[in-house]
Design an enzyme around this catalytic site. Structure first.
Site, PDB file in Angstrom:
ATOM      1  N   CYS A 134      13.745 -46.961 -37.138  1.00  0.00           N
ATOM      2  CA  CYS A 134      15.191 -46.750 -37.196  1.00  0.00           C
ATOM      3  C   CYS A 134      15.906 -47.883 -36.479  1.00  0.00           C
ATOM      4  CB  CYS A 134      15.586 -45.422 -36.557  1.00  0.00           C
ATOM      5  SG  CYS A 134      17.383 -45.190 -36.571  1.00  0.00           S
ATOM      6  N   GLY A 270      16.616 -42.988 -51.628  1.00  0.00           N
ATOM      7  CA  GLY A 270      17.449 -42.920 -50.433  1.00  0.00           C
ATOM      8  C   GLY A 270      18.933 -43.020 -50.715  1.00  0.00           C
TER       9      GLY A 270
END
Lengths: 306, 246
Positions: A134, A270
């Site tokens: 992330c 996504g």
């Protein structure tokens, strides 16, 4: 016409009815979409990234647009692993019979271990996907995904804590040698890999002379990154013997086929969910006709053929 | 939420940089005044979230302001062209909260999401006062339309070129409209000033934030509220004034 069971794929010991999975962070906890369509059309669902403690995430604006994509800096907003395993996942399981993937982030190896082992106790979670990539949180996340040694440490620690569940490591594309990191995860005991997470990106508001995103940088995703993701999936899938979930810029049934030909066993969609919340369902519906037109009788046959 | 294609039946400028677009198609997902639509514009990745101004069984309209490339492209679109739109997004106003008299305070493009609210209120027999705040007379939108609905309309302009010279809060202080519940939509500083000025009254506000999905799945538009983290797109855009942390 291609039969529905010809869309099945196996991930570790799990059978998915098809390879299409909304990617973590782009489909909430699944529940948010339950009123819009029957989620059971999906092969799996990767849930919103969760951490040990609840997190608000980053200030707004968290979103910026780019040509062919977007940048997000949500910053792992989530209610914490306890709510994940006692509320979100059980509620989802009531309405969804497919593969539930818990996506876990942390700020230290100890935290990854605690959060993953708590998730592993939840019988409704089928796969633990460890996010070491992330770009939106400081002091963690991607730091573990940018060196083979750190990635291996997290993998070994999490796998030791979750021996009973398949553990997938989600890799960052913001590295010079993703194959080395993938191999390090495999050697450390990973059951599979998900790649790629977002690329570090930025936009500047030229009138205000400041970043569009409050957090300055964010994760760049969307159709624009598909070729990059595809090349990384292709390199990694041919270098490891564990299954790969391909992710990054997938927006159509054609992209799913391309990702699978590149080596992905399952495919995560996504940013496209943000543009078209129905896209995963539409892809599942379009796959049989596309397979037919390409002479594919069983989707498993194309995994890694290129 | 519904994703469908719509045909543009009207797209015209109604003030400087402000347009009215009417789309024909399935409006079954639009349930409440104050909800919004998310418009796909060719060549741009993300959709544009825009308030629904008015709708009926066959069509809906959006009054929108050109604020960037996407809306600029939208403004150039012609009758007969098709647009893909998500409709039925957001929670919408609680029109039932007003019992006998309502105050609706709009600033700028904030006049758009309040329009169907006022239609509902007036239709229920609620005496409704609409305060419209603008910089200049040439910026004013929907004034005649609000009057046509049967609302009392008070206009305030910063340069005094029309109505009361000053802010919407100056107009409220001067005209002292009667109300038991208020609604406001406009720039955040304006809504804050309205909530501060009407501190003893109950009311609600419609917030705006840069959005990703518009339907609650990406958590890209979350704000802090007194009730915790809330998504502007799916938990809002309408919040009770007590919930908002300015």
């Amino acid at each position: 016409m291609v039969k529905e069971d010809k869309l099945k794929v196996s991930l570790c010991s799990l059978e998915l009815k098809n390879p299409v999975i909304p990617a973590s962070g782009t489909f909430g906890f699944g529940l948010e979409m339950a009123g819009t369509y029957d989620l059971n059309v999906l092969g799996g669902i990767s849930l919103k990234g969760s951490t040990l403690e609840p997190r608000f995430g980053n200030p707004c604006p968290r979103i910026a647009e780019t040509p062919g994509g977007m940048i997000n800096a949500v910053g792992l907003q989530n209610p914490g692993v306890e709510v994940l395993v006692t509320e979100k996942v059980p509620a989802l399981r009531k309405i969804y019979g497919g593969c539930i993937i818990a996506n876990i982030s942390g700020f230290s190896i100890e935290e990854y271990v605690k959060t993953c082992s708590r998730s592993a106790q939840c019988p409704d979670i089928d796969i633990i996907e460890v996010n070491i990539s992330c770009p939106n949180v400081h002091g963690g996340g991607m730091a573990f995904g940018t060196s083979p040694e750190a990635a291996a440490q997290v993998t070994a620690a999490v796998k030791a804590a979750c021996p009973s569940k398949p553990v997938f490591i989600k890799l960052s594309p913001n590295v010079s040698d993703i194959v080395a990191i993938a191999r390090a995860c495999e050697d450390a005991g990973a059951d599979g890999l998900t790649l790629v997470n977002t690329l570090l990106g930025m936009r500047i508001d030229i009138r205000r002379r400041r970043p569009v995103i409050a957090n300055k940088y964010g994760g760049f995703s969307g159709r624009a990154i598909f070729p990059l993701a595809l090349s990384m999936v292709n390199q990694v899938a041919h270098a490891v013997s564990i299954p790969v979930m391909g992710c990054g810029g997938v927006s159509s049934a054609q992209d799913v086929v391309e990702m699978m030909m590149a080596g992905a066993t399952a495919v995560q969609v996504g940013a496209e969910n943000l543009v078209n919340p129905m896209v995963c369902k539409e892809i599942v519906e379009q796959l049989p006709a596309l397979m037919e037109s390409l002479g594919i009788t069983d989707i498993k046959d194309i995994i890694g053929i290129v | 939420m519904l994703k469908a294609d719509y045909i543009i039946t009207e797209n015209r400028s109604i003030a400087d940089g402000v347009y009215l677009m009417t789309l024909r198609g399935d409006t079954s997902a639009i349930k409440k005044a104050g909800q919004f639509a998310d418009v796909a514009i060719e060549g741009y990745f993300l959709r544009r979230p825009l308030a629904v101004t008015e709708w009926d069984a066959e069509k809906f309209s959006m009054v929108y302001k050109v604020v960037g490339e996407g809306t600029a492209k939208m403004a150039l679109m012609k009758e007969g062209q098709s647009l893909n739109v998500l409709t039925g997004l957001g929670n919408g106003w609680n029109a039932e909260a007003a019992s006998s008299a309502a105050l609706v305070v709009c600033g700028g493009i904030g006049a758009s999401p309040c329009f169907s609210l006022v239609k509902d209120l007036v239709g229920r027999g609620v005496k409704t006062t609409v305060v419209l705040g603008y910089n200049r007379a040439c910026d004013i939108i929907l004034e005649q339309e609000y009057r046509a609905l049967g609302a009392e309309v008070i206009v305030a302009t910063m340069d005094g070129s029309r109505g009361i010279k000053g802010l919407v809060t100056d107009a409220i202080a001067q005209e002292k409209p009667e109300f038991d519940y208020f609604y406001t939509c406009g720039p955040k500083p304006m809504m804050k000033a309205v909530c501060d000025a009407l501190a003893d009254a109950s009311g609600e506000v419609s917030l705006e934030e840069r959005m990703g999905c518009g339907c609650g799945i990406c958590y890209g538009c979350t704000c802090h509220t007194t009730e915790g983290a809330r998504r502007v797109c799916a938990d809002g855009p309408v919040f009770r004034k007590e919930e908002v942390i300015w």
